[in-house]
Design a protein around this motif. Structure first.
Motif: not given
Length: 72
Positions: A16-17, A19-34
């Protein structure tokens, strides 16, 4: 189903693809520390926080070893 028919996935298993939440969270985590995300945004819903934290951790054993090493 098509991937299973082509032999790319085991029979009975479908992919299954994300979720939009996972895609967005992954992109945020790649760019900025929590910590930076927490400082920047006043209110972050808990499910969003959890997914950002999840994607902030390294995925491969090699990366885990690299980040957990105390040698400089």
């Amino acid at each position: 189903a098509a991937a299973a028919a082509l032999g790319l996935l085991p029979l009975g298993k479908t992919q299954s693809p994300d979720s939009l939440l996972d895609i967005a969270a992954r992109k945020v985590a790649e760019k900025w520390p929590f910590q930076r995300v927490e400082e920047r945004f006043e209110r972050i819903p808990e499910p969003v926080q959890r997914r950002i934290v999840y994607w902030s951790f390294p995925r491969s054993e090699r990366e885990i070893c690299m980040y957990s090493s105390f040698n400089t």
